[in-house]
Write a protein that holds these residues in place. Structure first.
Motif, PDB file in Angstrom:
ATOM      1  N   ALA A  28      17.925  80.554  57.704  1.00  0.00           N
ATOM      2  CA  ALA A  28      18.328  79.441  58.578  1.00  0.00           C
ATOM      3  C   ALA A  28      19.573  78.767  58.022  1.00  0.00           C
ATOM      4  N   ARG A  29      20.317  78.143  58.929  1.00  0.00           N
ATOM      5  CA  ARG A  29      21.505  77.358  58.555  1.00  0.00           C
ATOM      6  C   ARG A  29      21.332  75.954  59.101  1.00  0.00           C
ATOM      7  N   ASP A  39      21.353  73.021  53.870  1.00  0.00           N
ATOM      8  CA  ASP A  39      22.539  73.720  54.355  1.00  0.00           C
ATOM      9  C   ASP A  39      22.238  75.176  54.683  1.00  0.00           C
ATOM     10  N   LEU A  40      21.641  75.883  53.739  1.00  0.00           N
ATOM     11  CA  LEU A  40      21.303  77.297  53.937  1.00  0.00           C
ATOM     12  C   LEU A  40      19.910  77.562  53.386  1.00  0.00           C
ATOM     13  N   ILE A  41      19.146  78.349  54.114  1.00  0.00           N
ATOM     14  CA  ILE A  41      17.879  78.867  53.602  1.00  0.00           C
ATOM     15  C   ILE A  41      18.037  80.377  53.625  1.00  0.00           C
ATOM     16  N   VAL A  42      17.878  80.998  52.465  1.00  0.00           N
ATOM     17  CA  VAL A  42      18.065  82.446  52.345  1.00  0.00           C
ATOM     18  C   VAL A  42      16.893  83.057  51.595  1.00  0.00           C
ATOM     19  N   VAL A  51      19.446  76.124  49.715  1.00  0.00           N
ATOM     20  CA  VAL A  51      20.764  76.021  49.116  1.00  0.00           C
ATOM     21  C   VAL A  51      21.519  74.781  49.604  1.00  0.00           C
ATOM     22  N   GLU A  52      21.996  74.004  48.662  1.00  0.00           N
ATOM     23  CA  GLU A  52      22.914  72.903  48.937  1.00  0.00           C
ATOM     24  C   GLU A  52      24.321  73.419  48.667  1.00  0.00           C
ATOM     25  N   VAL A  53      25.199  73.284  49.647  1.00  0.00           N
ATOM     26  CA  VAL A  53      26.582  73.723  49.504  1.00  0.00           C
ATOM     27  C   VAL A  53      27.451  72.492  49.269  1.00  0.00           C
ATOM     28  N   LYS A  54      28.242  72.535  48.214  1.00  0.00           N
ATOM     29  CA  LYS A  54      29.154  71.431  47.919  1.00  0.00           C
ATOM     30  C   LYS A  54      30.566  71.984  47.779  1.00  0.00           C
ATOM     31  N   TYR A  55      31.463  71.446  48.584  1.00  0.00           N
ATOM     32  CA  TYR A  55      32.868  71.838  48.548  1.00  0.00           C
ATOM     33  C   TYR A  55      33.699  70.607  48.209  1.00  0.00           C
ATOM     34  N   ARG A  56      34.624  70.767  47.296  1.00  0.00           N
ATOM     35  CA  ARG A  56      35.569  69.707  46.952  1.00  0.00           C
ATOM     36  C   ARG A  56      36.950  70.332  46.791  1.00  0.00           C
TER      37      ARG A  56
END
Length: 115
Positions: A28-29, A39-42, A51-56
């Motif tokens: 799932a997203r 954010d993401l389930i894999v 999954v937590e996605v962090k972008y900087r």
């Protein structure tokens, strides 16, 4: 530093592409529940990974990892528990991970971020 929706989506796309290359299968997203969003389930092997996605853009304000607070971890944990209960998976192997993307640097996958 506030990211735009477009940057956030691009970060999640990059994270998913990376996880896919590592052999993960998407479940799932942007999964929402009363406790928050994942954010993401894999699936990684026979483990369900939240999954937590962090972008900087840079590490100027502490970088991507710095933005994962204790409060965020608690929300993730509660959301993951809710997901598992709602799907009859309370006995499944699972963990909380983070995928960090910082500017043009390589992607970093932190596994089992709750210890």
């Amino acid at each position: 530093m506030r990211l735009t929706h477009k940057q956030g989506v691009a970060g999640e796309e990059a994270a998913w592409a990376f996880l896919q290359q590592q052999g993960c299968k998407l479940v799932a997203r942007n999964w929402h529940c009363p406790f928050g969003e994942i954010d993401l389930i894999v699936k990684n092997g026979n483990t369900i990974v939240f999954v937590e996605v962090k972008y900087r853009n840079s590490n100027r304000f502490g970088g991507a990892a710095y933005s994962i607070s204790a409060a965020k971890l608690l929300k993730m944990q509660r959301s993951a528990e809710y997901y598992l209960q709602q799907n009859g998976l309370t006995q499944a192997n699972c963990r909380l991970d983070a995928v960090l993307i910082q500017g043009a640097a390589s992607i970093e996958w932190l596994k089992n971020i709750t210890g």
